[in-house]
Design a protein around this motif. Structure first.
Motif, PDB file in Angstrom:
ATOM      1  N   MET A 143      33.901  31.885  55.367  1.00  0.00           N
ATOM      2  CA  MET A 143      33.971  31.684  54.002  1.00  0.00           C
ATOM      3  C   MET A 143      34.517  32.836  53.246  1.00  0.00           C
ATOM      4  SD  MET A 143      31.285  29.339  51.608  1.00  0.00           S
ATOM      5  CE  MET A 143      31.799  27.914  52.633  1.00  0.00           C
ATOM      6  N   ALA A 144      35.344  32.532  52.374  1.00  0.00           N
ATOM      7  CA  ALA A 144      35.544  33.555  51.359  1.00  0.00           C
ATOM      8  C   ALA A 144      34.564  34.162  50.410  1.00  0.00           C
ATOM      9  CB  ALA A 144      36.872  33.197  50.452  1.00  0.00           C
ATOM     10  N   ASP A 145      34.729  35.373  50.145  1.00  0.00           N
ATOM     11  CA  ASP A 145      33.731  35.984  48.954  1.00  0.00           C
ATOM     12  C   ASP A 145      33.811  35.226  47.790  1.00  0.00           C
ATOM     13  OD1 ASP A 145      33.073  37.605  51.082  1.00  0.00           O
ATOM     14  OD2 ASP A 145      33.952  39.523  49.956  1.00  0.00           O
ATOM     15  N   THR A 146      35.102  34.830  47.507  1.00  0.00           N
ATOM     16  CA  THR A 146      35.286  33.884  45.933  1.00  0.00           C
ATOM     17  C   THR A 146      34.769  32.503  46.037  1.00  0.00           C
ATOM     18  OG1 THR A 146      37.610  33.418  46.954  1.00  0.00           O
ATOM     19  CG2 THR A 146      37.501  35.523  45.806  1.00  0.00           C
ATOM     20  N   ALA A 147      34.004  31.941  47.261  1.00  0.00           N
ATOM     21  CA  ALA A 147      33.580  30.704  47.135  1.00  0.00           C
ATOM     22  C   ALA A 147      32.552  30.380  45.952  1.00  0.00           C
ATOM     23  CB  ALA A 147      33.025  30.499  48.410  1.00  0.00           C
ATOM     24  N   SER A 148      31.997  31.514  45.653  1.00  0.00           N
ATOM     25  CA  SER A 148      30.983  31.371  44.435  1.00  0.00           C
ATOM     26  C   SER A 148      30.737  32.762  43.974  1.00  0.00           C
ATOM     27  CB  SER A 148      29.832  30.431  44.995  1.00  0.00           C
ATOM     28  OG  SER A 148      28.749  31.436  45.438  1.00  0.00           O
ATOM     29  N   THR A 149      30.155  32.736  42.711  1.00  0.00           N
ATOM     30  CA  THR A 149      29.788  34.282  42.153  1.00  0.00           C
ATOM     31  C   THR A 149      28.632  34.772  42.853  1.00  0.00           C
ATOM     32  OG1 THR A 149      30.674  33.453  40.222  1.00  0.00           O
ATOM     33  CG2 THR A 149      29.244  35.257  40.070  1.00  0.00           C
ATOM     34  N   THR A 150      27.461  33.947  43.263  1.00  0.00           N
ATOM     35  CA  THR A 150      26.499  34.375  43.984  1.00  0.00           C
ATOM     36  C   THR A 150      26.925  34.822  45.326  1.00  0.00           C
ATOM     37  OG1 THR A 150      25.330  32.587  42.755  1.00  0.00           O
ATOM     38  CG2 THR A 150      24.014  33.548  44.768  1.00  0.00           C
ATOM     39  N   LEU A 151      27.648  34.224  46.189  1.00  0.00           N
ATOM     40  CA  LEU A 151      28.091  34.577  47.482  1.00  0.00           C
ATOM     41  C   LEU A 151      28.770  36.071  47.454  1.00  0.00           C
ATOM     42  CD1 LEU A 151      28.177  33.950  50.521  1.00  0.00           C
ATOM     43  CD2 LEU A 151      30.314  32.885  50.004  1.00  0.00           C
ATOM     44  N   ALA A 152      29.463  36.362  46.360  1.00  0.00           N
ATOM     45  CA  ALA A 152      30.250  37.466  46.279  1.00  0.00           C
ATOM     46  C   ALA A 152      29.335  38.726  45.967  1.00  0.00           C
ATOM     47  CB  ALA A 152      31.306  37.666  45.205  1.00  0.00           C
ATOM     48  N   ILE A 245      26.064  29.713  51.428  1.00  0.00           N
ATOM     49  CA  ILE A 245      26.979  29.009  52.171  1.00  0.00           C
ATOM     50  C   ILE A 245      26.657  27.543  52.468  1.00  0.00           C
ATOM     51  CG2 ILE A 245      28.031  29.001  54.660  1.00  0.00           C
ATOM     52  CD1 ILE A 245      28.107  32.082  54.700  1.00  0.00           C
ATOM     53  N   THR A 246      25.583  27.314  52.822  1.00  0.00           N
ATOM     54  CA  THR A 246      24.925  25.924  52.896  1.00  0.00           C
ATOM     55  C   THR A 246      24.989  25.091  51.699  1.00  0.00           C
ATOM     56  OG1 THR A 246      23.565  26.603  54.757  1.00  0.00           O
ATOM     57  CG2 THR A 246      23.250  24.498  53.975  1.00  0.00           C
ATOM     58  N   ARG A 247      24.658  25.780  50.594  1.00  0.00           N
ATOM     59  CA  ARG A 247      24.483  24.964  49.211  1.00  0.00           C
ATOM     60  C   ARG A 247      26.223  24.737  48.931  1.00  0.00           C
ATOM     61  NH1 ARG A 247      26.224  25.583  44.488  1.00  0.00           N
ATOM     62  NH2 ARG A 247      27.277  27.630  44.816  1.00  0.00           N
ATOM     63  N   ILE A 248      27.230  25.669  49.124  1.00  0.00           N
ATOM     64  CA  ILE A 248      28.506  25.426  48.985  1.00  0.00           C
ATOM     65  C   ILE A 248      28.978  24.245  49.767  1.00  0.00           C
ATOM     66  CG2 ILE A 248      31.009  26.295  49.215  1.00  0.00           C
ATOM     67  CD1 ILE A 248      29.592  29.176  48.596  1.00  0.00           C
ATOM     68  N   LEU A 249      28.870  24.234  51.159  1.00  0.00           N
ATOM     69  CA  LEU A 249      29.250  23.188  51.994  1.00  0.00           C
ATOM     70  C   LEU A 249      28.651  21.939  51.816  1.00  0.00           C
ATOM     71  CD1 LEU A 249      28.846  25.015  55.543  1.00  0.00           C
ATOM     72  CD2 LEU A 249      31.004  24.538  54.004  1.00  0.00           C
ATOM     73  N   SER A 250      27.510  22.043  51.309  1.00  0.00           N
ATOM     74  CA  SER A 250      26.917  20.762  50.781  1.00  0.00           C
ATOM     75  C   SER A 250      27.374  20.013  49.597  1.00  0.00           C
ATOM     76  CB  SER A 250      25.236  20.906  50.485  1.00  0.00           C
ATOM     77  OG  SER A 250      24.623  19.777  50.001  1.00  0.00           O
ATOM     78  N   ALA A 251      27.988  20.859  48.670  1.00  0.00           N
ATOM     79  CA  ALA A 251      28.671  20.437  47.419  1.00  0.00           C
ATOM     80  C   ALA A 251      29.970  19.882  47.714  1.00  0.00           C
ATOM     81  CB  ALA A 251      28.735  21.641  46.359  1.00  0.00           C
ATOM     82  N   PHE A 252      30.674  20.521  48.646  1.00  0.00           N
ATOM     83  CA  PHE A 252      31.978  20.245  48.986  1.00  0.00           C
ATOM     84  C   PHE A 252      31.958  18.816  49.919  1.00  0.00           C
ATOM     85  CE2 PHE A 252      34.082  24.610  48.940  1.00  0.00           C
ATOM     86  CZ  PHE A 252      34.666  24.251  47.880  1.00  0.00           C
ATOM     87  N   SER A 253      30.866  18.702  50.772  1.00  0.00           N
ATOM     88  CA  SER A 253      30.559  17.400  51.419  1.00  0.00           C
ATOM     89  C   SER A 253      30.469  16.148  50.545  1.00  0.00           C
ATOM     90  CB  SER A 253      29.424  17.652  52.413  1.00  0.00           C
ATOM     91  OG  SER A 253      29.613  18.537  53.367  1.00  0.00           O
ATOM     92  N   ALA A 254      29.456  16.443  49.556  1.00  0.00           N
ATOM     93  CA  ALA A 254      29.121  15.423  48.631  1.00  0.00           C
ATOM     94  C   ALA A 254      30.407  14.815  47.779  1.00  0.00           C
ATOM     95  CB  ALA A 254      28.142  15.905  47.405  1.00  0.00           C
ATOM     96  N   GLN A 255      31.208  16.028  47.449  1.00  0.00           N
ATOM     97  CA  GLN A 255      32.815  15.542  46.858  1.00  0.00           C
ATOM     98  C   GLN A 255      33.568  14.682  47.957  1.00  0.00           C
ATOM     99  OE1 GLN A 255      34.636  18.363  44.383  1.00  0.00           O
ATOM    100  NE2 GLN A 255      33.215  19.703  44.863  1.00  0.00           N
ATOM    101  N   VAL A 256      33.440  15.220  48.956  1.00  0.00           N
ATOM    102  CA  VAL A 256      34.339  14.315  49.967  1.00  0.00           C
ATOM    103  C   VAL A 256      33.539  12.882  50.246  1.00  0.00           C
ATOM    104  CG1 VAL A 256      35.055  14.199  52.766  1.00  0.00           C
ATOM    105  CG2 VAL A 256      35.064  16.373  51.374  1.00  0.00           C
ATOM    106  N   GLY A 257      32.403  12.769  50.312  1.00  0.00           N
ATOM    107  CA  GLY A 257      31.764  11.577  50.241  1.00  0.00           C
ATOM    108  C   GLY A 257      32.008  10.728  49.285  1.00  0.00           C
ATOM    109  N   SER A 258      32.298  11.153  48.077  1.00  0.00           N
ATOM    110  CA  SER A 258      32.562  10.356  47.001  1.00  0.00           C
ATOM    111  C   SER A 258      33.771   9.694  46.908  1.00  0.00           C
ATOM    112  CB  SER A 258      32.065  11.163  45.760  1.00  0.00           C
ATOM    113  OG  SER A 258      33.019  12.181  45.376  1.00  0.00           O
TER     114      SER A 258
END
Length: 791
Positions: A143-152, A245-258
């Motif tokens: 996952m890229a560093d730019t995925a979130s400020t916290t991850l970076a 990373i798990t939090r970001i994946l969870s957020a993307f997964s929720a958007q896909v499910g919607s």
């Protein structure tokens, strides 16, 4: 429907090639499971869909489209609350990118309503989500560093801590005291912690925690005390990194499910478009067109080609059945193309029924058959050589059970493999029974009895595959209405069989066979004569058409020449009128100057005015009576380049090319500050024409004289004039425009200090002939030009 015909007609090979042209795995499965259309309406709609995509493919090129798979399962998992992996999210992003690519491709060109519109309207691109996923996830494992400020921020802290550990460990490795205790001067990683390799006998000399031992036991991997806390910090940061990373994946997964259920609709539409794209690409490969679909049981294939034979080698054939006749008996020598004609007729009708365009002329008509009943086998194959007749009869038995109205029966070498007399009688009987059951029939045979049957029976027609007896090679051309000869005697003679043997063979033929052979020979001669006559007629028609085209071309040239001469006459008349007006204005100026001369008496002024009037009137009359000068000859340019200096022949004006010729041969040039378009034929090189005569120097401001060489135009150039001179010229120019009936005029005054522009525009506000004026736009000279609208 019995699908045994798919292999016999080689439709399975066509489908296999279409499968290769599909992008997605699910589409490949759909193509393999494709079923024929059951009604003419369904077949017509399927062909129209393929043809629509084929048209878009030709006009727009291939769309941006990539392979995706298992996306339905992934979205269903996300809809249930599951967390998708990075690889699964990348697959979702690729699918969304396909949606966007297809939608964009569909709108690249203008077109009317298409039968595929509903598929493209079902696509629902999600550009924001697709971009976010693509920007955030680099690969299925990263996952890229730019995925979130916290991850970076976490990864920055991890790197800083790792750098501090390496610094401390490097100090231990390079220290002369501790260096001798190490097995190697390297830093290793064990269980996520940085360690150094220490010799087993010195493990007590380096303080720290032992995390691993080498297989030989000679080396222990020690985490020095100095970095224990830093290593623990890294472990803590990595745990936080994984949580983010798990939090970001969870957020993307929720958007896909919607996205459901719209995503599923879009995905189904994408797969159907992929299927149609494969069919359209196959049509381009084969040079195929959309045929019409008959509502009755008949077909007509014009210039039909077998799609699996090289396009450079295959010979197009015309095959029709079900309209004027329902049975076609094809005869001719072996390897003459009889079986290919049989397969071509069946395969092309079947391809159309599966929604494929066919390699035949677009005027062709296909039929929607209920069954394809085929008995086509290679008698030369080892597997069938011992039971040729039995195999044929077994297949024909099954055909007789299924044959009926709405079926197409194709029989190759009917009645072969047994006694000729019995085989011929059986073949005729089988044809009669199939005709009674209502099936359309095509059969190949060598039997003379079959040829006679076709000649005597209404609704049955002979056809033959031509054979060149000179070269002993088949031409593969199908001639309907004429039975073919086996040419056994002629071929044998060409191949070296003695003539006495051939003559003896002829004597063994029955009288009926001899008569039939004689009739067929006469038919062949008539056919050749007909071909010659057709060739002569075609040649005469071609010459007549070209003669008509030549006459029409000559007529158009004369009309064009007359129009050009008329235009030249109008231009000369216009130029003459302008010259007369200019002379008149000059005369008026001279008279005004004499009247203002206070040093001359009134009588002298009157005498001088009459002399000038008489002299100039004679000059004007001479100009109006004189013959027009011949057109200036020049060599027109054949091509020009941007930036090239050219001469506008009609105006004798130098200009610079600013754009290449358009489709109408018009070239954009810049002459001074003005842009205009002139025909390429009106341009020449500056050294290919007489040089322009030098302009006479303009007199001082006390006496204004017009440039006599200036031709009629919608513009006047006042650059370098004083205000008084310019205003006098403007009045003359406006009067001239009124006389010519012009609506729009252009006054070129330049920018400079702006004094000339201000004075001219102030004068225009009070002029009675002026309706309105404005500064020039881009391409008109902008503020350096004033555009005047006359009343």
């Amino acid at each position: 429907m019995d699908i045994a015909y798919k292999k016999t007609l080689e439709l399975d090979k066509v489908l296999a090639r279409a499968v290769q042209l599909c992008a997605c795995r699910e589409t490949k499965e759909m193509m393999q499971d494709l079923q024929p259309c059951e009604t003419p309406e369904d077949e017509r709609y399927a062909l129209e869909q393929t043809n629509a995509i084929n048209s878009l493919l030709i006009k727009n090129g291939s769309p941006r489209f990539g392979s995706v798979s298992e996306v339905r399962r992934v979205v269903a998992h996300a809809q249930k609350g599951g967390i998708l992996s990075m690889g699964e999210l990348l697959e979702i992003a690729a699918t969304l990118r396909n949606f966007a690519g297809l939608s964009q491709w569909y709108g690249l060109s203008e077109h009317d309503m298409m039968p595929t519109d509903d598929l493209f309207y079902s696509l629902a691109p999600q550009p924001v989500l697709e971009r976010q996923i693509s920007d955030s996830i680099i690969s299925p494992e990263e996952m890229a560093d730019t995925a979130s400020t916290t991850l970076a921020d976490l990864r920055r802290k991890i790197r800083q801590t790792e750098d501090s550990i390496r610094t401390k460990l490097d100090a231990i490795i390079k220290n002369s005291t501790t260096n001798k205790f190490l097995q190697d001067a390297v830093v290793s990683l064990r269980n996520g912690r940085y360690v150094v390799p220490v010799r087993a006998e010195y493990r007590g000399e380096v303080g720290g925690v032992i995390h691993d031992v080498s297989s030989s036991g000679a080396t222990v991997f020690v985490e020095p005390t100095a970095v224990v806390e830093a290593n623990a910090r890294i472990m803590q940061l990595r745990a936080q990194e994984q949580e983010e990373i798990t939090r970001i994946l969870s957020a993307f997964s929720a958007q896909v499910g919607s996205l459901e259920p719209q995503f599923s609709y879009s995905y189904d539409a994408m797969l159907k478009i992929d299927l149609l794209l494969a069919k359209a690409r196959l049509a381009i490969e084969q040079g195929a067109f959309m045929p019409a679909v008959s509502d009755t049981i008949h077909f007509k294939l014009n210039k039909a080609r077998h799609p699996l034979i090289d396009k450079k080698k295959v010979v197009p054939v015309d095959i029709a059945l079900g309209d004027e006749y329902d049975t076609l008996v094809i005869t001719g020598p072996n390897t003459g193309g009889k079986t290919v004609s049989l397969k071509t007729a069946g395969l092309l009708n079947a391809m159309a029924q599966y929604g494929f365009l066919i390699p035949a002329h677009e005027s062709s008509v296909v039929c929607n058959f209920r069954e394809y009943l085929v008995d086509i086998g290679d008698e030369q194959s080892i597997e069938q050589s011992l039971s040729t007749f039995s195999g044929h009869m077994k297949r024909i038995s099954g055909i007789l059970e299924l044959a009926g109205h709405g079926t197409l029966t194709l029989l190759d070498e009917l009645g072969a493999g047994t006694d000729p007399a019995e085989g011929a009688a059986l073949a005729v009987s089988i044809l009669e029974q199939l005709r009674r059951q209502g099936s359309l029939l095509m059969a190949t045979t060598h039997y003379a009895e079959m040829k006679v049957y076709a000649l005597e029976t209404p609704g049955v027609v002979n056809a033959s595959c031509e054979f060149n007896v000179e070269t002993l090679m088949p031409t593969y051309k199908l001639s309907v209405g004429v039975p073919g000869k086996s040419n056994a005697f002629l071929i044998s003679s060409k191949l070296g069989i003695p003539q006495n043997i051939i003559d003896a063979a002829r004597s063994h033929m029955s009288n009926d066979d001899k008569r039939l052979d004689s009739v067929l020979a006469q038919l062949d001669d008539l056919k050749l004569q007909l071909k010659v006559a057709q060739g002569d007629a075609e040649k005469a028609r071609y010459e007549a058409e070209h003669a008509l085209e030549s006459a029409e071309k000559k007529r158009d040239e004369l009309i064009k020449k007359g129009e050009q001469e008329l235009e030249d006459a109008r231009r000369r008349a216009h130029d003459l009128m302008q010259n007369v007006q200019n002379e008149a204005y000059a005369l008026t100026d001279e008279l005004r100057r004499i009247q203002k001369d206070e040093k001359t008496s009134a009588a002298q002024r009157a005498v001088r005015a009459r002399e000038i009037a008489r002299k100039d009137t004679e000059t004007l009359l001479k100009k109006t009576d004189s013959k027009p000068k011949p057109a200036r000859e020049f060599v027109p340019l054949k091509e020009v380049q941007i930036g090239q200096e050219v001469l506008i022949a009609e105006l004798n004006q130098l200009a610079t090319v600013t754009a290449r010729p358009d489709r109408n041969g018009m070239v954009e040039v810049r002459a001074g500050i003005m842009k205009t378009k002139v025909p390429l034929s009106g341009l020449c090189a500056p050294d290919k024409m007489d040089k322009c005569p030098a302009h006479e120097p303009r007199r001082s401001s006390t006496h204004v004289q017009l440039d006599k060489s200036r031709k009629a135009s919608m513009e006047i150039n006042l650059l370098g004039y004083t205000v008084d001179e310019a205003l006098a010229e403007v009045d003359k120019f406006l009067d001239s425009g009124m006389l010519r009936g012009q609506q729009t005029l252009y006054i070129i005054h330049g920018n400079g200090t702006g004094a000339l522009r201000t004075a001219i525009q102030k004068h225009l506000r009070t002029h009675k002939a002026v309706k309105s004026f404005r500064p020039g736009r881009y391409g008109e000279g902008e503020n350096g030009v004033t555009v005047v609208e006359l009343k």
